[in-house]
Design a protein around this motif. Structure first.
Motif, mmCIF file in Angstrom:
data_model
loop_
_atom_site.group_PDB
_atom_site.id
_atom_site.type_symbol
_atom_site.label_atom_id
_atom_site.label_comp_id
_atom_site.label_asym_id
_atom_site.label_seq_id
_atom_site.Cartn_x
_atom_site.Cartn_y
_atom_site.Cartn_z
ATOM 1 N N ARG A 199 12.279 30.872 -29.624
ATOM 2 C CA ARG A 199 12.879 30.465 -28.350
ATOM 3 C C ARG A 199 14.032 31.391 -27.978
ATOM 4 O O ARG A 199 14.728 31.906 -28.840
ATOM 5 C CB ARG A 199 13.428 29.044 -28.444
ATOM 6 C CG ARG A 199 12.366 28.007 -28.635
ATOM 7 C CD ARG A 199 12.946 26.643 -28.744
ATOM 8 N NE ARG A 199 11.882 25.651 -28.867
ATOM 9 C CZ ARG A 199 12.074 24.360 -28.822
ATOM 10 N NH1 ARG A 199 13.287 23.874 -28.669
ATOM 11 N NH2 ARG A 199 11.059 23.535 -28.934
ATOM 12 N N GLU A 204 8.826 27.484 -20.277
ATOM 13 C CA GLU A 204 9.476 26.225 -19.874
ATOM 14 C C GLU A 204 10.955 26.294 -20.257
ATOM 15 O O GLU A 204 11.320 26.707 -21.348
ATOM 16 C CB GLU A 204 8.813 25.041 -20.566
ATOM 17 C CG GLU A 204 9.381 23.711 -20.170
ATOM 18 C CD GLU A 204 8.697 22.558 -20.882
ATOM 19 O OE1 GLU A 204 9.236 21.450 -20.820
ATOM 20 O OE2 GLU A 204 7.632 22.760 -21.490
ATOM 21 N N VAL A 205 11.813 25.849 -19.339
ATOM 22 C CA VAL A 205 13.258 25.892 -19.539
ATOM 23 C C VAL A 205 13.772 24.488 -19.859
ATOM 24 O O VAL A 205 13.519 23.545 -19.131
ATOM 25 C CB VAL A 205 13.972 26.427 -18.263
ATOM 26 C CG1 VAL A 205 15.477 26.415 -18.440
ATOM 27 C CG2 VAL A 205 13.477 27.834 -17.941
ATOM 28 N N LEU A 206 14.509 24.390 -20.982
ATOM 29 C CA LEU A 206 15.143 23.139 -21.385
ATOM 30 C C LEU A 206 16.655 23.292 -21.261
ATOM 31 O O LEU A 206 17.225 24.209 -21.848
ATOM 32 C CB LEU A 206 14.794 22.789 -22.836
ATOM 33 C CG LEU A 206 13.316 22.684 -23.188
ATOM 34 C CD1 LEU A 206 13.178 22.459 -24.688
ATOM 35 C CD2 LEU A 206 12.678 21.553 -22.424
ATOM 36 N N ILE A 207 17.291 22.417 -20.491
ATOM 37 C CA ILE A 207 18.744 22.469 -20.307
ATOM 38 C C ILE A 207 19.360 21.286 -21.027
ATOM 39 O O ILE A 207 18.935 20.151 -20.848
ATOM 40 C CB ILE A 207 19.108 22.443 -18.811
ATOM 41 C CG1 ILE A 207 18.456 23.604 -18.100
ATOM 42 C CG2 ILE A 207 20.621 22.467 -18.622
ATOM 43 C CD1 ILE A 207 18.591 23.584 -16.587
ATOM 44 N N ARG A 208 20.376 21.583 -21.821
ATOM 45 C CA ARG A 208 21.055 20.521 -22.574
ATOM 46 C C ARG A 208 22.501 20.450 -22.168
ATOM 47 O O ARG A 208 23.152 21.340 -21.880
ATOM 48 C CB ARG A 208 20.985 20.783 -24.063
ATOM 49 C CG ARG A 208 19.560 20.804 -24.537
ATOM 50 C CD ARG A 208 19.541 21.078 -26.001
ATOM 51 N NE ARG A 208 18.158 21.226 -26.383
ATOM 52 C CZ ARG A 208 17.733 21.009 -27.594
ATOM 53 N NH1 ARG A 208 18.550 20.629 -28.527
ATOM 54 N NH2 ARG A 208 16.479 21.165 -27.885
ATOM 55 N N GLN A 222 8.638 34.026 -21.239
ATOM 56 C CA GLN A 222 10.048 33.818 -21.591
ATOM 57 C C GLN A 222 10.941 34.824 -20.868
ATOM 58 O O GLN A 222 12.006 34.460 -20.380
ATOM 59 C CB GLN A 222 10.258 33.947 -23.099
ATOM 60 C CG GLN A 222 9.828 32.746 -23.889
ATOM 61 C CD GLN A 222 9.958 32.972 -25.371
ATOM 62 O OE1 GLN A 222 9.501 33.979 -25.900
ATOM 63 N NE2 GLN A 222 10.563 32.011 -26.056
ATOM 64 N N VAL A 249 20.860 26.391 -22.880
ATOM 65 C CA VAL A 249 19.529 26.497 -22.294
ATOM 66 C C VAL A 249 18.599 27.100 -23.337
ATOM 67 O O VAL A 249 18.963 28.051 -24.017
ATOM 68 C CB VAL A 249 19.554 27.403 -21.038
ATOM 69 C CG1 VAL A 249 18.171 27.557 -20.446
ATOM 70 C CG2 VAL A 249 20.532 26.872 -20.017
ATOM 71 N N GLU A 250 17.412 26.526 -23.472
ATOM 72 C CA GLU A 250 16.387 27.082 -24.350
ATOM 73 C C GLU A 250 15.158 27.377 -23.513
ATOM 74 O O GLU A 250 14.759 26.576 -22.671
ATOM 75 C CB GLU A 250 16.028 26.111 -25.470
ATOM 76 C CG GLU A 250 17.131 25.918 -26.478
ATOM 77 C CD GLU A 250 16.682 25.087 -27.653
ATOM 78 O OE1 GLU A 250 15.504 25.189 -28.063
ATOM 79 O OE2 GLU A 250 17.521 24.331 -28.166
ATOM 80 N N ILE A 251 14.552 28.529 -23.758
ATOM 81 C CA ILE A 251 13.326 28.905 -23.063
ATOM 82 C C ILE A 251 12.207 28.955 -24.099
ATOM 83 O O ILE A 251 12.256 29.754 -25.036
ATOM 84 C CB ILE A 251 13.474 30.252 -22.340
ATOM 85 C CG1 ILE A 251 14.647 30.191 -21.360
ATOM 86 C CG2 ILE A 251 12.178 30.617 -21.629
ATOM 87 C CD1 ILE A 251 14.957 31.498 -20.678
ATOM 88 N N LEU A 252 11.226 28.095 -23.919
ATOM 89 C CA LEU A 252 10.105 28.000 -24.844
ATOM 90 C C LEU A 252 9.137 29.159 -24.642
ATOM 91 O O LEU A 252 9.223 29.897 -23.648
ATOM 92 C CB LEU A 252 9.377 26.669 -24.633
ATOM 93 C CG LEU A 252 10.229 25.410 -24.707
ATOM 94 C CD1 LEU A 252 9.362 24.184 -24.438
ATOM 95 C CD2 LEU A 252 10.942 25.293 -26.026
#
Length: 58
Positions: free
Chosen positions: A36, A54-58, A7, A47-50
């Motif tokens: 997260r 892994e990067v999740l962009i919303r 992370q 943006v969330e980082i698991l």
């Protein structure tokens, strides 16, 4: 709880890329409930980082 090494690496990489695009990083938070890292960029990009980086962009 603390962020994982994955992370932290993803966080650093993402912040460098966002700043290179001249985007303001408005908020950074580690959510202990979900483990997260959450980043708010320019009040509209979330943006969330698991835990695995892994990067999740919303």
């Amino acid at each position: 709880m603390e962020p994982t090494i994955e992370q932290l690496k993803a966080f650093f990489d993402f912040c460098v890329r966002a700043s290179n695009l001249l985007r303001d990083i408005s908020l950074v938070r580690y959510d202990e409930r979900t483990a997260r890292v959450v980043i708010l960029i320019s009040e509209s990009i979330e943006v969330e980082i698991l835990g695995n980086g892994e990067v999740l962009i919303r």
